[in-house]
Structures are given as C-alpha cells and as structure tokens.
Design a protein around this motif. Sequence first.
Motif, mmCIF file in Angstrom:
data_model
loop_
_atom_site.group_PDB
_atom_site.id
_atom_site.type_symbol
_atom_site.label_atom_id
_atom_site.label_comp_id
_atom_site.label_asym_id
_atom_site.label_seq_id
_atom_site.Cartn_x
_atom_site.Cartn_y
_atom_site.Cartn_z
ATOM 1 N N ASP A 72 0.824 -1.203 0.000
ATOM 2 C CA ASP A 72 0.000 0.000 0.000
ATOM 3 C C ASP A 72 0.863 1.260 0.000
ATOM 4 O O ASP A 72 0.560 2.242 0.689
ATOM 5 N N GLY A 73 1.937 1.217 -0.769
ATOM 6 C CA GLY A 73 2.799 2.381 -0.941
ATOM 7 C C GLY A 73 3.824 2.594 0.145
ATOM 8 O O GLY A 73 4.650 3.511 0.051
ATOM 9 N N GLN A 74 3.823 1.736 1.184
ATOM 10 C CA GLN A 74 4.753 1.878 2.298
ATOM 11 C C GLN A 74 5.631 0.635 2.403
ATOM 12 O O GLN A 74 5.258 -0.440 1.936
ATOM 13 N N PRO A 75 6.823 0.769 3.017
ATOM 14 C CA PRO A 75 7.633 -0.432 3.235
ATOM 15 C C PRO A 75 6.840 -1.492 3.992
ATOM 16 O O PRO A 75 6.072 -1.172 4.899
ATOM 17 N N MET A 76 7.000 -2.747 3.603
ATOM 18 C CA MET A 76 6.272 -3.823 4.252
ATOM 19 C C MET A 76 6.551 -3.811 5.748
ATOM 20 O O MET A 76 7.717 -3.780 6.170
ATOM 21 N N PRO A 77 5.520 -3.827 6.591
ATOM 22 C CA PRO A 77 5.753 -3.797 8.043
ATOM 23 C C PRO A 77 6.422 -5.073 8.536
ATOM 24 O O PRO A 77 6.508 -6.075 7.817
ATOM 25 N N ALA A 78 6.895 -5.025 9.775
ATOM 26 C CA ALA A 78 7.522 -6.195 10.376
ATOM 27 C C ALA A 78 6.542 -7.362 10.401
ATOM 28 O O ALA A 78 5.323 -7.178 10.375
ATOM 29 N N ARG A 80 5.417 -9.431 12.597
ATOM 30 C CA ARG A 80 4.385 -9.468 13.640
ATOM 31 C C ARG A 80 3.254 -8.485 13.335
ATOM 32 O O ARG A 80 2.094 -8.746 13.652
ATOM 33 N N GLU A 81 3.602 -7.382 12.696
ATOM 34 C CA GLU A 81 2.616 -6.334 12.442
ATOM 35 C C GLU A 81 1.831 -6.563 11.160
ATOM 36 O O GLU A 81 0.765 -5.967 10.976
ATOM 37 N N ARG A 82 2.346 -7.409 10.253
ATOM 38 C CA ARG A 82 1.678 -7.550 8.968
ATOM 39 C C ARG A 82 0.556 -8.586 8.982
ATOM 40 O O ARG A 82 -0.160 -8.745 7.992
ATOM 41 N N GLY A 83 0.368 -9.289 10.121
ATOM 42 C CA GLY A 83 -0.630 -10.348 10.176
ATOM 43 C C GLY A 83 -2.047 -9.874 9.914
ATOM 44 O O GLY A 83 -2.864 -10.618 9.375
ATOM 45 N N ALA A 84 -2.349 -8.641 10.286
ATOM 46 C CA ALA A 84 -3.695 -8.129 10.051
ATOM 47 C C ALA A 84 -3.921 -7.778 8.584
ATOM 48 O O ALA A 84 -5.064 -7.680 8.142
ATOM 49 N N GLN A 85 -2.827 -7.586 7.824
ATOM 50 C CA GLN A 85 -2.932 -7.155 6.435
ATOM 51 C C GLN A 85 -2.653 -8.283 5.440
ATOM 52 O O GLN A 85 -3.241 -8.301 4.350
ATOM 53 N N VAL A 86 -1.755 -9.193 5.811
ATOM 54 C CA VAL A 86 -1.300 -10.246 4.890
ATOM 55 C C VAL A 86 -1.420 -11.602 5.575
ATOM 56 O O VAL A 86 -0.876 -11.798 6.667
ATOM 57 N N GLN A 87 -2.111 -12.530 4.925
ATOM 58 C CA GLN A 87 -2.287 -13.874 5.454
ATOM 59 C C GLN A 87 -1.911 -14.896 4.393
ATOM 60 O O GLN A 87 -1.559 -14.536 3.264
ATOM 61 N N ALA A 88 -1.984 -16.187 4.752
ATOM 62 C CA ALA A 88 -1.533 -17.231 3.831
ATOM 63 C C ALA A 88 -2.451 -18.438 3.873
ATOM 64 O O ALA A 88 -3.062 -18.740 4.904
ATOM 65 N N VAL A 89 -2.536 -19.126 2.735
ATOM 66 C CA VAL A 89 -3.105 -20.466 2.651
ATOM 67 C C VAL A 89 -2.021 -21.341 2.052
ATOM 68 O O VAL A 89 -1.564 -21.084 0.934
ATOM 69 N N PHE A 90 -1.598 -22.350 2.810
ATOM 70 C CA PHE A 90 -0.461 -23.159 2.388
ATOM 71 C C PHE A 90 -0.888 -24.402 1.620
ATOM 72 O O PHE A 90 -2.086 -24.712 1.503
#
Length: 273
Positions: A72-78, A80-90
Amino acid sequence: MSAPLLQIKNLMVDAPGRRWRQPHHRILHGVDLSVGQGQTVGLVGESGSGKTTIGRVVLGLFPHTSGEVRFDGQPMPARRERGAQVQAVFQDPYSSLNPAMTIGDILTEPLLAARWSRTDAQARISELLDRVAMPAGTLRRYPREFSGGQRQRIAIARALAREPRLIVCDEPVSALDLSTQARVLDLLIEVQRDTGVALLFISHDLAVVRRISHRIAVIQSGRIVEEGEVEQVADDPTHDYTRRLMTASPLPDPDRQAERRAAWLELTRTTKE
C-alpha cells in the motif's frame, strides 16, 4: 490507475551454501512483481523456480538480500505487524492445521491474539464458516475428521479471520484431486468477489493459475520470463518455458491429455536441439 497494493522491485534473495566453504546461492535475480487492489496475480513455475521464496518473503518468513517490498505504498511492516494485512493459505491442508486443536480453537486463536473479545471472535468464526460453506458443528471437531478439500476450506476461513487485504496462496490445491481443486478455486473466486481481498496465487500448474487469475507472471530459475494478462500468457505465450508449462498441465480427458503429452515431448525435444 491506483497504485498496486503489493509492489516488489528488483528482489534479490541469496541462500547460504550447505557448507561453510560453499558460496551463497542466488535464488531470486532482480524480480519485479505487483498485485493490485482486489486482483489475483498467478505466479507459476516449476519446482525450484523461486516462486515459493517470493511468497515467503512477502509473508516475512524469509529474508531478502536486496530490493524492495512495499505494501500500500509503504515499506512492508515487520512480520508481527503484517498479520492483520497479509495472510496465507499453504499447500498441505493435512499439516497446516494443528491436529491437537479443535477447529473452533484454530479459528479463534488469531482473533484472541489480536485482542478480540471472545464473544466477537465467536460471532466472527460463525460468519467465516458460513462463507466457506462448512456446517456449524465443524467447530467442535478436529482436523483429522475432515477431507483435504474441507481442511483447505477451513484454512481459507482462518486466513480471512482478521480481514486481510492480501492472501498469499502457496500451491493451495496441488494436494487435492481435480474436482476438489475446482471447488476450492471457485470458493476463492467467490471470496475475492465478496470481500475485495487480493491474492498472490502460487502454483506449478498453468491451467490452475489461468482459471483464477487476472494476470499471470511466469518464473524460471529465479527470473520472471513472461508476464501479462491471462489470455495473452496462457493462450498465446511468447516464451518457450511458458509453452512447456502449458503443454505439461494435466487434462481430465485422456485423449486430449495424450495429445498434450505428445506436444510437450515434441516441444522439449526441439528446445534441446
């Protein structure tokens, strides 16, 4: 045109040698890739091509040597902090769910960790089960009691729990049979339509990627060799490697599969000459 949700620029990733005397091995060579808001980008390549490494970098599970990953135009957060924005299905629904926990606990855990109240968390997981077409009785059962397709539906529900804006799907249907693959892909398409979540969909199967994606990027030996709209890449590829991936994709019709296999063997032979 709006700025991409995920933007990767000149991404380099090195892995250490197996022994201390061996030099580092470069996995990714200057990869550029972007995923727009509410868009699905299919990243396709054979085993060892570097596609999963890209997903792991985006998720914060693997460090990158150089380059830039922006969200979203900003450096990818750490991580621990990116869990609310980025998730995964393995890939493997048999191992991605904790066998010692009930489905209710598996789905509630990330919400409680994010300081949701138990009441709100329970309401949210009931909503999630409806979204992935799983019955309410699912919550009291354990992962071993479900089929592979059902487990992957539960994994999708878990990924959606905190309303992320991007989900990295790493070979999410490769362990499933063809009919179950189709149902899971349809579910992901429906979820995206209803929620607007963006997907980075990683697969070795060009036919699978074609079905779900808006754009396709083809990776070979750590480099993006072709990228474009689905129809252009999947129907009229310009790179020999993409053509090989296309002819290698399985088909349910045995006669058409035999024809595709023959075409794949011929293309492989002419490429080597």
